[in-house]
Design an enzyme around this catalytic site. Structure first.
Site, short mmCIF file in Angstrom:
data_model
loop_
_atom_site.label_atom_id
_atom_site.label_comp_id
_atom_site.label_asym_id
_atom_site.label_seq_id
_atom_site.Cartn_x
_atom_site.Cartn_y
_atom_site.Cartn_z
CE1 TYR A 136 4.37 13.67 -5.47
CE2 TYR A 136 5.46 14.66 -3.60
CZ TYR A 136 5.18 13.56 -4.35
OH TYR A 136 5.71 12.35 -4.01
NE ARG A 189 -0.88 3.49 -1.19
CZ ARG A 189 -0.02 4.43 -1.61
NH1 ARG A 189 -0.45 5.62 -2.03
NH2 ARG A 189 1.26 4.19 -1.65
CE LYS A 207 4.52 10.18 -6.53
NZ LYS A 207 5.38 9.92 -5.38
CD GLU A 279 4.06 6.99 -7.17
OE1 GLU A 279 5.20 6.98 -7.64
OE2 GLU A 279 3.85 7.05 -5.93
CG ASP A 302 7.93 6.75 -5.93
OD1 ASP A 302 9.10 6.83 -5.53
OD2 ASP A 302 7.11 7.68 -5.87
CG ASP A 303 3.61 4.15 -3.76
OD1 ASP A 303 3.55 5.32 -3.35
OD2 ASP A 303 3.11 3.79 -4.85
CG ASN A 444 1.99 11.86 1.70
OD1 ASN A 444 2.37 12.68 2.49
ND2 ASN A 444 2.82 11.11 0.99
N1 LIG Z 1 5.94 9.94 2.51
C1 LIG Z 1 6.03 9.24 1.41
O1 LIG Z 1 6.91 9.45 0.57
C2 LIG Z 1 5.05 8.16 1.17
C3 LIG Z 1 3.93 8.04 1.94
N2 LIG Z 1 3.05 7.03 1.71
C4 LIG Z 1 1.83 7.02 2.50
O2 LIG Z 1 1.78 5.90 3.35
C5 LIG Z 1 0.44 5.51 3.52
C6 LIG Z 1 0.34 4.01 3.28
O3 LIG Z 1 0.77 3.70 1.99
P1 LIG Z 1 1.12 2.20 1.59
O4 LIG Z 1 2.03 1.59 2.56
O5 LIG Z 1 1.53 2.22 0.20
O6 LIG Z 1 -0.33 1.54 1.72
P2 LIG Z 1 -0.70 0.02 1.87
O7 LIG Z 1 -2.13 -0.10 1.53
O8 LIG Z 1 0.28 -0.82 1.17
O9 LIG Z 1 -0.51 -0.25 3.44
C7 LIG Z 1 -1.33 0.28 4.42
C8 LIG Z 1 -1.00 -0.44 5.70
O10 LIG Z 1 -1.72 0.18 6.75
C9 LIG Z 1 -2.28 -0.83 7.54
N3 LIG Z 1 -3.44 -0.38 8.28
C10 LIG Z 1 -4.67 -0.10 7.82
N4 LIG Z 1 -5.47 0.25 8.84
C11 LIG Z 1 -4.71 0.19 9.96
C12 LIG Z 1 -4.96 0.42 11.32
N5 LIG Z 1 -6.15 0.79 11.76
N6 LIG Z 1 -3.95 0.26 12.20
C13 LIG Z 1 -2.73 -0.12 11.79
N7 LIG Z 1 -2.44 -0.36 10.50
C14 LIG Z 1 -3.42 -0.21 9.60
C15 LIG Z 1 -2.64 -1.93 6.57
O11 LIG Z 1 -2.86 -3.13 7.27
P3 LIG Z 1 -3.15 -4.54 6.56
O12 LIG Z 1 -1.82 -4.96 6.01
O13 LIG Z 1 -3.63 -5.38 7.67
O14 LIG Z 1 -4.16 -4.26 5.52
C16 LIG Z 1 -1.41 -1.91 5.69
O15 LIG Z 1 -0.40 -2.70 6.25
C17 LIG Z 1 -0.39 6.37 2.56
O16 LIG Z 1 -0.97 7.41 3.28
C18 LIG Z 1 0.63 6.93 1.60
O17 LIG Z 1 0.26 8.19 1.13
C19 LIG Z 1 3.27 6.07 0.77
C20 LIG Z 1 4.35 6.15 -0.05
C21 LIG Z 1 5.30 7.25 0.07
C1 LIG Z 2 4.29 10.15 -1.81
C2 LIG Z 2 3.65 8.96 -2.33
O1 LIG Z 2 4.16 8.36 -3.26
C3 LIG Z 2 2.43 8.50 -1.75
O2 LIG Z 2 1.99 9.06 -0.75
O3 LIG Z 2 1.88 7.55 -2.28
MG LIG Z 3 2.77 7.04 -4.17
#
Ligand SMILES: NC(=O)C1=CN([C@@H]2O[C@H](COP(=O)(O)OP(=O)(O)OC[C@H]3O[C@@H](n4cnc5c(N)ncnc54)[C@H](OP(=O)(O)O)[C@@H]3O)[C@@H](O)[C@H]2O)C=CC1
Ligand SMILES: CC(=O)C(=O)O
Ligand SMILES: [Mg+2]
Length: 597
Positions: A136, A189, A207, A279, A302-303, A444
């Site tokens: 993972y 993504r 997963k 996912e 999940d995200d 991540n």
């Molecule tokens: N720990 C966990 O369990 C999980 C962790 N994650 C991690 O979270 C991260 C994001 O995932 P997710 O939310 O799904 O992705 P998304 O693509 O949905 O969202 C990314 C966000 O980051 C913003 N962004 C991009 N560049 C910048 C910047 N320079 N400054 C500020 N904000 C910025 C984007 O802005 P805009 O809206 O303007 O495009 C968007 O709102 C990934 O690394 C993922 O691995 C995700 C799911 C689970």
């Molecule tokens: C953990 C997870 O689901 C992610 O980083 O997208």
């Molecule tokens: Mg994920």
């Protein structure tokens, strides 16, 4: 010792098996026999000799007993030594240790999964802390990036946009008839690594390995799927090793109708209760598919939802350290995507349960996206969908450090995949503003984490309440050792899936994720907190999954959303009885070919 004649072996087999083909059952439609423990569809007169070594579900390697070797026609096909499963686990550990590179460890474990499934799951389930970072995050991210290079044996279904009109036929090629859970991605993504196209397949595979290892959902009930609609990543399109469709992503109506067809094909093939976990879809698709399908299918994202749940669990646990109420917090999110908005909305739900009005709850949450702080009437625009309800009146602002100094949040939560954005200065400022600043670096893989655990503790003088999406090693500072918790949805989705599958819930409401968050937070002990852990240790994560499943099942029967009846008297026992057992003893291959006389 080796003078067991085929006739004697036959008699022994009758004794061992109680004189019958013990363990054989008929599948749902009464057609093909399957094994009651492994769930394999097996035709008795076709599985013979070498097949037991080639089929990862049946293979026990040198743990086959003399009787089994004789009866199953394996004698001479494996070395004479007999090993216990424990000895095999030990050997596997030594093999993994031989590799320096995490990617090589990943390849070894994938090979083990392909070779001997029960051994793989025993190794993983009993050593989660050690091996989860390989199957993972973070290593799975690297494996996806190198997927074309390291690809050996397919696992799961690859459904191409060019299969449109025939998706059901493709699904019929999957050999298992009792699939209960699917994890699906279109690879747009992948973690914080962006568009990896078909190579995102590593994520559903990883997963679902956790479905089994962390929640005991049987491997044959799990199906990883990648929907290959192309990729917009130029390097992949030009990469000689890329193994997906070599064109840009198909979008619009063609894409949407393909996803519709996929959803329908799942139900047609495996029934309405099949759980479909979305996912790592791109943000622009993730939210709308969740809205579109959540009332029609048994599905969750999940995200958005799983991440929300684990983050809220961490926040609830942190209240016992900071001595705050949830409503005392002011949250600042770096990112306003799937993860951040999912968490923000679940915090609002939790605050409402504490008696706050929705508007007041939202006013305590601020978000930053790629265009800066999200404020009302922002000149740069870009405030769409779910972001709108968090756009508060304020001057437009850029620069996270300045925003922190201006808003003075009690908690900063990073989920924008911008590695290192929680700078030493930002961390020092958080420590100056708060006695116990809450700092979650959720992005991540590790390279995208907003800060390292070490920096976080160092620049906050050990006062930070920290969690991260990918694992960090313990940090020792001024003689005190901190054990950072892993705020990863892996604490949530296996348990939710187990509860949903066991009770036959049709639609998964957000309240289920709040319930899971509370269940998880409840499991954090005072001792965990004293070590800086906001989550139970990973070695206990299987218990967490079971407890979450039990909570959900109890809720499902209480509220009438369960469809598996009659209601079991003891829910925990009912769930445990359905869990996978990776010990060989529980799945002695009882289907065999008679030795030739
Ligand atoms: N720990 C966990 O369990 C999980 C962790 N994650 C991690 O979270 C991260 C994001 O995932 P997710 O939310 O799904 O992705 P998304 O693509 O949905 O969202 C990314 C966000 O980051 C913003 N962004 C991009 N560049 C910048 C910047 N320079 N400054 C500020 N904000 C910025 C984007 O802005 P805009 O809206 O303007 O495009 C968007 O709102 C990934 O690394 C993922 O691995 C995700 C799911 C689970
Ligand atoms: C953990 C997870 O689901 C992610 O980083 O997208
Ligand atoms: Mg994920």
């Amino acid at each position: 010792m080796f003078a067991v004649t085929p006739r004697a072996a036959l008699n022994q087999a009758r004794v061992v098996l109680g004189g019958s083909m013990a363990g054989l059952q008929r599948d749902r439609i009464g057609q093909r026999p399957y094994h009651e423990h492994t769930g394999d569809n097996i035709c008795p007169n076709m599985v013979r000799g070498i097949d037991y070594l080639r089929d990862p579900r049946l293979n026990k390697g040198m743990a086959f007993t003399l009787e089994e070797r004789q009866v199953l026609g394996l004698h001479g096909l494996i070395p004479p030594r007999f090993k216990t499963q424990e000895e095999q686990v030990d050997l596997c550990r030594k093999n993994v240790e031989r590799y320096q590179e995490p990617l090589n460890k990943f390849i070894y474990l994938a090979g083990l999964q392909d070779r001997n499934e029960r051994l793989f799951y025993r190794l993983l389930s009993e050593n989660v802390e050690e091996y989860m970072p390989i199957v993972y995050t973070p290593t799975v991210g690297l494996a996806c990036q190198k997927f074309g290079l390291i690809f050996r044996r397919p696992r799961g279904l690859f459904i191409s946009i060019h299969d449109k009109g025939h998706v059901y036929e493709v699904m019929r090629n999957w050999p298992e008839s009792d699939v209960r859970a699917i994890v699906v991605t279109d690879g747009e993504r992948i973690l914080g690594l962006g568009d990896l196209g078909v190579q995102g397949m590593g994520i559903p595979v990883g997963k679902l390995s956790l479905y089994t290892a962390l929640a005991g959902i049987k491997p044959h009930q799990c199906l990883p799927i990648v929907l290959d609609v192309g990729t917009n990543r130029k390097e992949l399109l030009e990469d000689e090793f890329y193994i997906g469709n070599r064109h840009e992503r198909v979008t619009g109506e063609a894409y949407d109708s393909f996803i519709d067809e996929f959803m329908q094909a799942v139900v047609q093939r495996y029934g309405q209760n099949t759980l479909i976990q979305f996912e790592d879809f791109g943000n622009h698709n993730a939210f709308r598919f969740l809205e579109k399908y959540r009332g029609k299918y048994c599905t969750f994202n999940d995200d958005i939802q799983g991440t929300a749940s684990v983050a809220v669990a961490g926040i609830l646990a942190s209240l016992r350290i900071t001595k705050h109420k949830l409503a005392d917090h002011k949250f600042l999110f770096q990112g306003a995507g799937e993860a951040s908005l999912g968490i923000a909305n679940l915090i609002v739900m939790a605050m409402q349960e504490e008696g706050l009005g929705e508007e007041e709850a939202r006013s305590k949450i601020w978000l930053v996206d790629s265009r800066g702080l999200i404020v009302k009437d922002r000149p740069k625009g870009g405030i769409t969908g779910h972001k709108q309800s968090f756009a508060h009146p304020h001057e437009p602002m850029d620069g996270l450090e300045d925003i922190v100094r201006e808003l003075k949040p009690t908690a900063v939560i990073g989920a924008a995949a911008i590695g290192g954005v929680f700078t030493p200065q930002l961390l020092k400022d958080m420590a100056a503003i708060n006695e116990r600043p809450v700092i979650f670096a959720l992005s991540n893989p590790t390279s995208k984490a907003e800060c390292t655990a070490e920096d976080c503790y160092k620049y906050t003088e050990g006062r930070a309440v920290f969690a991260s999406g990918s694992p960090f090693s313990p940090v020792t500072l001024n003689g005190q050792t901190f054990y950072p918790g892993q705020g990863n949805n892996a604490y949530i989705f296996p348990g939710v899936a187990l509860g949903v599958i066991c009770t036959g819930i049709h639609h998964i409401e957000d309240s289920i994720f709040l319930m899971a968050a509370k269940a998880l937070a409840d499991m954090v002990t005072e001792e965990n907190l004293s070590h800086g852990r906001l989550y139970p240790p990973l070695s206990d994560i299987r218990n967490c999954s079971l407890k979450i499943a039990v909570y959900i099942a109890e809720h499902a029967y209480k509220t009438g959303i369960a469809s598996v009846y009659p209601q079991p008297k003891n829910i925990a026992e009912f769930i445990q009885a359905q869990q996978y057992d990776y010990h060989y003893g529980a799945a002695l291959p009882t289907v065999y070919s008679w030795p030739k006389l």
